[in-house]
Design a protein around this motif. Sequence first.
Motif, mmCIF file in Angstrom:
data_model
loop_
_atom_site.group_PDB
_atom_site.id
_atom_site.type_symbol
_atom_site.label_atom_id
_atom_site.label_comp_id
_atom_site.label_asym_id
_atom_site.label_seq_id
_atom_site.Cartn_x
_atom_site.Cartn_y
_atom_site.Cartn_z
ATOM 1 N N ALA A 76 45.233 -66.667 24.064
ATOM 2 C CA ALA A 76 45.945 -67.682 23.293
ATOM 3 C C ALA A 76 47.394 -67.283 23.049
ATOM 4 N N VAL A 77 47.622 -66.008 22.728
ATOM 5 C CA VAL A 77 48.989 -65.546 22.455
ATOM 6 C C VAL A 77 49.839 -65.613 23.719
ATOM 7 N N ILE A 78 49.309 -65.101 24.821
ATOM 8 C CA ILE A 78 50.093 -65.065 26.061
ATOM 9 C C ILE A 78 50.356 -66.476 26.583
ATOM 10 N N ALA A 79 49.298 -67.268 26.716
ATOM 11 C CA ALA A 79 49.451 -68.620 27.259
ATOM 12 C C ALA A 79 50.224 -69.522 26.307
ATOM 13 N N GLY A 80 49.939 -69.420 25.005
ATOM 14 C CA GLY A 80 50.630 -70.261 24.036
ATOM 15 C C GLY A 80 52.109 -69.969 23.960
ATOM 16 N N THR A 81 52.475 -68.680 23.994
ATOM 17 C CA THR A 81 53.890 -68.311 23.955
ATOM 18 C C THR A 81 54.609 -68.764 25.225
ATOM 19 N N ALA A 82 53.964 -68.589 26.364
ATOM 20 C CA ALA A 82 54.581 -69.017 27.626
ATOM 21 C C ALA A 82 54.814 -70.525 27.635
ATOM 22 N N LEU A 83 53.837 -71.288 27.159
ATOM 23 C CA LEU A 83 53.996 -72.744 27.113
ATOM 24 C C LEU A 83 55.106 -73.144 26.139
#
Length: 266
Positions: A76-83
Amino acid sequence: MRPLIRNEWFVRVAAPLLVGALVLAVWQLACQTYEVPAYLFPTPTDIAAKLASDLPGLLGALWSTLKVTFMAFAIAVIAGTALAFLFTQSRIIEFSLLPYAVILQVTPIAAVAPLIIILVKDTTAALTICAAVIAIFPIISNTTIGLKSVDPSLANYFRMNKAGRLQTLVRLRIPSALPFFLAGLRISSGLALIGAVVAEFVAGTGGRSAGLAYEILQSSFQLDIPRMFAALFLITATGVILFLAMAGLSNLLLGHWHESALKVEQ
């Protein structure tokens, strides 16, 4: 300064502990006074005794749940930040993908989890995806708002000095977004745990990979209510620890410069 520090310690630590001790005392007294059977509603001492006797098995179940929680939180942190970074760099991408993120957030995970579990053969991977779906939206939302919430005068100053997009992002937008991102972490960490437990309930997992949700289901079927409450206590304690860890990280990163973490004397 010393009285202020003592009062703050009392408000933050001692006062909640006193309220909790009072609730437990009333709970214990009420169950003993009305002779409530343990299979209906156990006393705190019954729960503590069951937690002590079954601790190895419950800790094993807790570790299974935590593995799913940590993996889902990391995704969630990696994908959410990238988005969030993509959304602030391109309004077309934001308008194209943000509605689907909202749809994932408002769709009950209990309705989506069976489909994910059917499509994904690996149980742990399926549970992780379910938990990540719940935990990702606060990261996307908070980080996106933070990246956009820059001081207009500072943004004009960067433009006057012909700062590039990368320089503006690294030196202006990311520091401005950090408090929002850390607030999203506090929310997302708890949601990852909730998502893992809910997914376990839906999946009804058992065997070596059984988590705390499975222990709760088994205990309720066997009318071992003290064990069920002991599992619930471990879930609650884990959620509190996760929140305190994220709050500590926020104070560590923001405590020396941001208004939300600075201690103001009154």
